[in-house]
Design an enzyme around this catalytic site. Structure first.
Site, PDB file in Angstrom:
ATOM      1  N   HIS A  82      67.011  77.440 -26.813  1.00 17.03           N
ATOM      2  CA  HIS A  82      66.852  76.621 -25.606  1.00 17.03           C
ATOM      3  C   HIS A  82      66.022  77.317 -24.531  1.00 17.03           C
ATOM      4  O   HIS A  82      65.522  76.667 -23.614  1.00 17.03           O
ATOM      5  CB  HIS A  82      68.219  76.178 -25.049  1.00 17.03           C
ATOM      6  CG  HIS A  82      68.962  77.183 -24.229  1.00 17.03           C
ATOM      7  ND1 HIS A  82      69.990  77.946 -24.716  1.00 17.03           N
ATOM      8  CD2 HIS A  82      68.827  77.546 -22.925  1.00 17.03           C
ATOM      9  CE1 HIS A  82      70.475  78.718 -23.762  1.00 17.03           C
ATOM     10  NE2 HIS A  82      69.781  78.492 -22.663  1.00 17.03           N
ATOM     11  N   ASP A 111      71.238  77.755 -31.846  1.00 14.65           N
ATOM     12  CA  ASP A 111      70.550  78.185 -30.633  1.00 14.65           C
ATOM     13  C   ASP A 111      69.925  79.570 -30.779  1.00 14.65           C
ATOM     14  O   ASP A 111      69.999  80.401 -29.869  1.00 14.65           O
ATOM     15  CB  ASP A 111      71.497  78.149 -29.433  1.00 14.65           C
ATOM     16  CG  ASP A 111      70.753  78.095 -28.092  1.00 14.65           C
ATOM     17  OD1 ASP A 111      69.564  77.726 -28.100  1.00 14.65           O
ATOM     18  OD2 ASP A 111      71.364  78.422 -27.067  1.00 14.65           O
ATOM     19  N   GLY A 193      68.963  82.073 -16.740  1.00 14.15           N
ATOM     20  CA  GLY A 193      67.970  83.130 -16.850  1.00 14.15           C
ATOM     21  C   GLY A 193      68.455  84.303 -17.675  1.00 14.15           C
ATOM     22  O   GLY A 193      67.650  85.056 -18.218  1.00 14.15           O
ATOM     23  N   SER A 195      70.155  83.793 -20.367  1.00 13.02           N
ATOM     24  CA  SER A 195      70.193  83.268 -21.736  1.00 13.02           C
ATOM     25  C   SER A 195      69.250  84.032 -22.655  1.00 13.02           C
ATOM     26  O   SER A 195      68.106  84.299 -22.319  1.00 13.02           O
ATOM     27  CB  SER A 195      69.779  81.791 -21.758  1.00 13.02           C
ATOM     28  OG  SER A 195      70.742  80.990 -21.138  1.00 13.02           O
ATOM     29  N   GLY A 252      58.068  78.122 -37.683  1.00 11.66           N
ATOM     30  CA  GLY A 252      56.950  77.688 -36.857  1.00 11.66           C
ATOM     31  C   GLY A 252      57.410  76.833 -35.689  1.00 11.66           C
ATOM     32  O   GLY A 252      58.600  76.632 -35.461  1.00 11.66           O
ATOM     33  N   VAL A 255      57.639  69.993 -34.291  1.00 16.43           N
ATOM     34  CA  VAL A 255      56.620  68.947 -34.349  1.00 16.43           C
ATOM     35  C   VAL A 255      56.764  68.020 -33.150  1.00 16.43           C
ATOM     36  O   VAL A 255      57.817  67.956 -32.508  1.00 16.43           O
ATOM     37  CB  VAL A 255      56.721  68.130 -35.656  1.00 16.43           C
ATOM     38  CG1 VAL A 255      56.377  68.988 -36.847  1.00 16.43           C
ATOM     39  CG2 VAL A 255      58.089  67.495 -35.809  1.00 16.43           C
TER      40      VAL A 255
END
Length: 341
Positions: A82, A111, A193, A195, A252, A255
Site C-alpha cells: 500500500h 501487503d 509514513g 508503513s 512486475g 495492470v
C-alpha cells in the site's frame, strides 16, 4: 503512508484501518533469542539499511511517503504494497543516496512488495531476525519515515502485546476491503509514513514490517501498531525476488484498466464506475462514468475488491472480456487490452 489529497484513482489502496479483531494467539516460547539492552541502540544497528520512500501520482498531483528495508547491496527493498500502490513515480533514499525505483512484484493480500533501486550498489543490508522467537512484553522499536524524507527517522519504542492479529482495512472512497492476518501487535505510537518500516528487537534485528498505517488511521491513547512477522514477509519477498508468480503474487507493476470504482450501494452484482481515465483501456471499450461493471474476465464482480483481485492475475497485453450495464439500463459487452500502470 501519507497521501495528499485523499482521493485515489484505483480501488487498490488501504486508506483507513477500521476494525481490529484479535484471533486466538499462539503460545510462544517463554524467552526470546534477542539479547537485552538499550532498544534505541539496537535500532541504530538497522537504521543505515532503512529506506525512505517517496511516491507521486501524476494525474492527481498527489504525493506520499513510506518506509522500506534494504535486503541486498544491489538495491532490493522490502516494503508494504500500500506504500507504492498506484504510484507513477517512486524515489527511494538510503543513507542519503536517492534512486528511482521500480516494482519487482507484490502480494496485495499480504501487503508485501519488493522494489528495485535503479543504479544502486554497495548499500547497507538490514540484519534479519526470527519473528518466531518473539514473546509478549519484549521491547521493540519501529523505525519509520513518518516525518518525511527531509526529517530524521522516527524511532517508536514499545513492547510486543499480542500475536495472530487480523486487521480489516477499507478504502473509504471505493469500499474495497482487505484482511491482513497473522500480524503481531506492539504498543508504540506508529503513524502514517512508518508503513513498510522495520520493527527491531533488542539484538538489533528486523523482526517485523510495520503495516496497516494510513492517512485516516488514528492511534488510541498510548498508541499501538501492527506488523507482518519478518519470517512471513521474507517468505513472500523471496518468492517475488525469484520471479515466481502465483495466484496471490504478481510480478512486475499492476495492470491498468482505467476506471475508478465503488462497490454498488444497491443489492445485486456489479461495481459502480465512478471515473474513467481518458484514453485508457476502459474508455476505449466504451465504459462511461455511472455504468455498472458486472463481469470482468468471466468473474462476477460483487465488490471493488473482486476487481482488484482479477486484475492482479493479469499482465500488460492481456485481452479480457467486460460486461456492464450502461446508463440506459442496457447490458453491453466488450474487450480491453490491459496496459501497465
Amino acid at each position: 503512508m501519507r497521501i495528499l489529497p485523499m482521493r485515489r484513482w484505483l480501488a487498490t489502496l488501504l486508506t483507513a484501518l477500521v476494525t481490529v479483531l484479535a484471533l486466538v494467539a499462539p503460545v510462544n516460547p517463554a524467552a526470546s533469542s534477542a539479547a537485552p539492552g538499550d532498544p534505541l541502540a539496537a535500532a541504530g544497528l538497522v537504521e543505515p539499511a532503512v529506506a525512505r520512500i517517496d511516491t507521486e501520482v501524476h494525474y492527481q498531483n498527489a504525493v506520499g511517503t513510506g518506509t522500506g528495508i534494504v535486503l541486498d547491496p544491489g538495491g532490493q527493498v522490502l516494503t508494504n504494497f500500500h506504500v507504492v500502490a498506484g504510484a507513477d513515480r517512486i524515489t527511494v533514499s538510503v543513507v542519503g543516496r536517492a534512486f528511482p525505483a521500480e516494482l519487482v512484484g507484490y502480494d496485495r493480500r499480504r501487503d508485501v512488495a519488493v522494489l528495485r533501486l535503479i543504479g544502486a550498489g554497495g548499500l547497507p543490508v538490514a540484519p534479519i531476525g526470527d519473528s518466531a522467537a518473539l514473546v509478549e512484553g519484549e521491547p521493540v522499536v519501529a523505525i519509520g519515515n513518518a516525518q518525511g524524507s527531509n526529517a530524521p527517522l522516527t524511532h517508536e519504542v514499545g513492547t510486543v502485546t499480542g500475536f495472530g492479529r487480523t486487521v480489516t482495512a477499507e478504502d473509504t472512497l471505493t469500499g474495497s476491503k482487505d484482511e491482513l492476518t497473522g500480524l503481531f501487535e506492539f504498543a508504540a505510537p506508529v503513524i502514517a509514513g512508518d508503513s513498510g518500516g522495520p520493527v527491531v528487537n533488542g539484538a538489533g534485528q528486523v523482526v517485523g514490517v510495520t503495516t496497516a498505517a494510513s492517512v485516516n488511521f488514528r492511534m488510541g491513547p498510548g498508541g499501538k501498531g501492527f506488523a507482518i512477522p519478518i519470517n512471513d514477509a521474507m517468505g513472500i519477498a523471496n518468492q517475488i525476488r525469484s520471479g515466481a508468480a502465483s495466484d496471490s503474487i504478481h510480478i512486475g507493476p499492476p495492470v491498468l484498466l482505467g476506471v475508478g470504482v465503488r462497490t454498488a450501494p444497491a443489492e445485486g452484482p456489479g461495481v459502480l464506475v465512478a471515473d474513467v481515465l481518458r484514453g485508457g483501456p476502459a474508455e476505449q471499450a466504451g465504459l462511461m462514468s455511472g455504468d455498472m461493471l458486472t463481469t470482468l474476465d468471466g468473474t462476477p464482480l460483487n465488490s471493488a475488491t473482486d476487481l482488484t483481485y482479477v486484475l492482479d492475475r493479469h499482465y500488460p497485453g492481456d485481452v479480457i472480456d467486460l460486461t456492464w450495464i450502461d446508463g440506459s439500463g442496457q447490458q453491453r459487452t466488450g474487450k480491453v487490452a490491459l496496459t501497465p500502470l
